[in-house]
Design an enzyme around this catalytic site. Structure first.
Site, PDB file in Angstrom:
ATOM      1  N   SER A   1       0.826  -1.206   0.000  1.00 51.73           N
ATOM      2  CA  SER A   1       0.000   0.000   0.000  1.00 51.73           C
ATOM      3  C   SER A   1       0.862   1.260   0.000  1.00 51.73           C
ATOM      4  CB  SER A   1      -0.969  -0.039   1.186  1.00 51.73           C
ATOM      5  OG  SER A   1      -1.895   1.011   1.121  1.00 51.73           O
TER       6      SER A   1
ATOM      7  N   ASP B   1      -6.129   1.918  -3.835  1.00 53.51           N
ATOM      8  CA  ASP B   1      -7.369   1.675  -3.105  1.00 53.51           C
ATOM      9  C   ASP B   1      -7.773   2.884  -2.272  1.00 53.51           C
ATOM     10  OD1 ASP B   1      -5.372   1.410  -1.197  1.00 53.51           O
ATOM     11  OD2 ASP B   1      -6.124  -0.472  -0.363  1.00 53.51           O
TER      12      ASP B   1
END
Length: 608
Positions: free
Chosen positions: A172, A328
């Site tokens: 991430s 995301d």
């Protein structure tokens, strides 16, 4: 001093290092396992080389604990050896544990399958091939997105291909040194109880990693590339989340060196946006994240917008949007007024969440597709402004959730996806629609683009749009305090501090008394004035909320599930009557937050 490169002498050297204070006992125990147990045989020589070279600090760093499964999977710093590092062994254990559990859980089931995707980080493709080979060796067919793709596309692929599980190789927004695997169940959500604990058990007891060479797995049909097929299906599904409206807006988009351009831009163009510029200095797909401050591509960090804002001021863009490396989550910046050459401001995750809640609910109301049975979802550490917006539109807000989007996904399936409207968490994650079960930066970006175009047509700035929400529902202001505590000493300090917050919290912060303590681990809510505790209805987890005497003001405390830190979420609010003059309200809450942070840091320094 030279050390014979043998296991017995290495073990003696390790014990001496503990005696000399160069190595913790916990690290020594894990090093001993890697030196003596057959499952670590291929790493033995490298461990011995480190011992011979006297690299005790490095050995302590990578061996002091066993890297855990956090809120989304197993994440950490990459290093070729070590139980507390991301490497072939720890990634391999993760994939093997998942494979073993899937086979056991679906005993006798044929045609087991797993979707796998990866991002632009260093070694992401390598770890992908490793995971795919392990799945194939276990008899689990792999559907591979064989190019850089976003995490929500992996979630979608699990559901679309009806897979039993999924793996996303990404860390991430972590630094370039890190990587990770996020593990998904058949729902397309990250693994939840009881599967998570069962998988962890398999991972921690993994003895042998059984893998098929990647090329052999492809040749045998155990790995099938489905990139184009899934792309088409994903864009078909995601585009259904769009709302009608104007599209005349000038946009600047930065993927922050990640995968986002392959998701955000095609989806936005499909929604009718034509004036989208990809910010050049951030366009390169690179795990080094070379052109962002500190080389950390985190859209929560306002500093990543500094240079793009200068570009937008010079070129007349109305909005800047960023996605993190696995696309995301989003970050947003907009001009304070309609003058794009004037001053700009970024929005935090709670503000974006509130803005999108208002936009989505207003469009749904206008379309006549809202009812009291519809609901939005948020976590316990996400602003209550979102709840108040939902109440204004007459829909439910399910908000008694621990941190992690997987809990939002769980609610969607429990309450029913047909009535689900919107999910949000303060860490810049958002979802609408039924097509996946994880936050989606591409769809969130599309909705922000739509709102920017609508506001431009109405000659309203996005900041004024937010200010109207504050005047209606009360001024809300939040901040996040990160207390970084690395290494074995840091873990002990984290445990001491969490215990202190539970057993002897501060009496007041920022001059406001703490009225109640909600302990989600113990399942109690304690009145600090009387000392009496009652049962707390809610989830069970390592989270404490300190409720201040002034309603709407509280502090949530939890250890991070992915990084060595304690996170303190600070929430402040003024009633609508005190929020009409927002400059004055901001001054009051700004001062409150500043004092509160000072008090909390002082408490942490004393009790950690």
């Amino acid at each position: 001093m030279s050390i014979d490169a043998t296991v017995p002498s290495s073990l003696s050297a390790v014990q001496q290092a503990v005696t000399d204070g160069k190595l913790t006992a916990a690290a020594a125990k894990n090093i001993e396992a890697w030196l003596t147990e057959d499952r670590y045989a291929e790493y033995r020589d490298e461990v011995i080389e480190h011992i011979v070279a006297g690299k005790w600090q490095k050995l302590d760093d990578v061996f002091w604990t066993i890297i855990p499964f956090g809120t989304g999977g197993r994440r950490g710093r990459m290093y070729s050896i070590g139980s507390n590092a991301i490497n072939d062994r720890t990634i391999g254990e993760s994939a093997q544990g998942l494979a073993d559990y899937v086979v056991e859980f679906h005993k006798g089931k044929k045609d087991l399958s797993c979707a796998i995707a990866y991002d632009t980080r260093h070694k992401s493709r390598h770890f992908t091939e490793l995971c795919a080979g392990i799945m194939a060796a276990a008899g689990i067919k792999v559907y591979l997105l064989d190019d850089y793709r976003a995490t929500p596309q992996l979630s979608f692929a699990v559901r679309y291909k009806k897979c039993d599980c999924g793996i996303m190789v990404t860390a991430s927004h972590n630094p370039p040194s890190d990587n990770a695997v996020k593990v998904y169940w058949s729902s397309g959500a990250q693994v939840l109880p009881p599967h998570d604990k069962a998988i962890i058990g398999k991972v921690m007891n993994c003895q042998q990693i059984r893998s098929m060479p990647f090329d052999e797995a492809v040749a045998k049909g155990m790995v099938e590339v489905v990139t184009e097929e899934v792309d088409k299906a994903y864009f078909d599904a995601a585009s259904k989340c769009a709302f009608e409206g104007p599209r005349d807006v000038k946009l600047l988009y930065t993927p922050l060196h990640g995968v986002g351009a392959a998701a955000v831009v095609p989806l936005a163009k499909r929604d009718g946006f034509t004036d989208i510029e990809i910010y050049g200095p951030h366009a390169e797909k690179s795990g080094d994240f070379p052109n962002v401050p500190g080389h950390v591509s985190n859209p929560e960090n306002a500093a990543i917008f500094d240079e793009p804002i200068k570009h937008a001021q010079a070129h007349g863009q109305n909005l800047i949007l960023a996605t993190d490396p696995d696309c995301d989550r989003i970050g947003v910046a907009a001009p304070k007024t309609m003058d794009t050459a004037g001053p700009w401001r970024t929005f935090n995750g709670n503000e974006i969440g509130a803005i999108l809640a208002e936009y989505v609910l207003s469009k749904r109301k206008a379309a006549g597709t809202l009812s009291p049975q519809h609901y939005i979802v948020k976590t316990l550490v996400t602003t209550e402004l979102t709840r108040r917006i939902a109440e204004e539109y007459g829909v439910r807000c399910v908000g008694d959730l621990l941190v992690g989007f997987k809990y939002i996904a769980e609610v969607i399936d429990r309450e029913g996806p047909d009535q689900f409207v919107y999910g949000t968490e303060e860490s810049h994650g958002y979802l609408v629609g039924q097509y996946c079960r994880d936050k989606d930066g591409a769809v969130a970006a599309m909705l922000m683009f739509e709102l920017a175009a609508e506001l431009k047509a109405q000659n309203i700035s996005m900041h004024d749009y937010l200010c109207d929400l504050f005047r209606k529902h009360g001024y809300h202001r939040e901040t996040l305090i990160n207390l970084v505590m690395e290494g074995s000493e840091g873990m002990a300090a984290m445990q001491r501090l969490m215990k202190s917050f539970r057993t002897s919290p501060p009496e007041s912060v920022a001059g406001i008394k703490i009225a109640k303590v909600r302990d989600y681990a113990a399942g109690t809510i304690t009145d600090t004035a009387t000392g009496k505790s009652e049962k707390l209805d809610g989830p069970t987890g390592d989270l404490i909320i300190l409720d201040l005497a002034e309603e709407g003001n509280y502090v949530a405390v939890r250890p991070s599930g992915t990084e060595p830190k304690i996170k303190l979420y600070v929430f402040t609010r003024l009633e609508p009557a005190k929020s009409q003059d927002l400059d004055a309200a901001d001054s009051v809450l700004g001062s409150r937050i500043q004092t509160l942070e000072k008090d909390v840091r002082a408490y942490a320094a004393k009790n950690a």
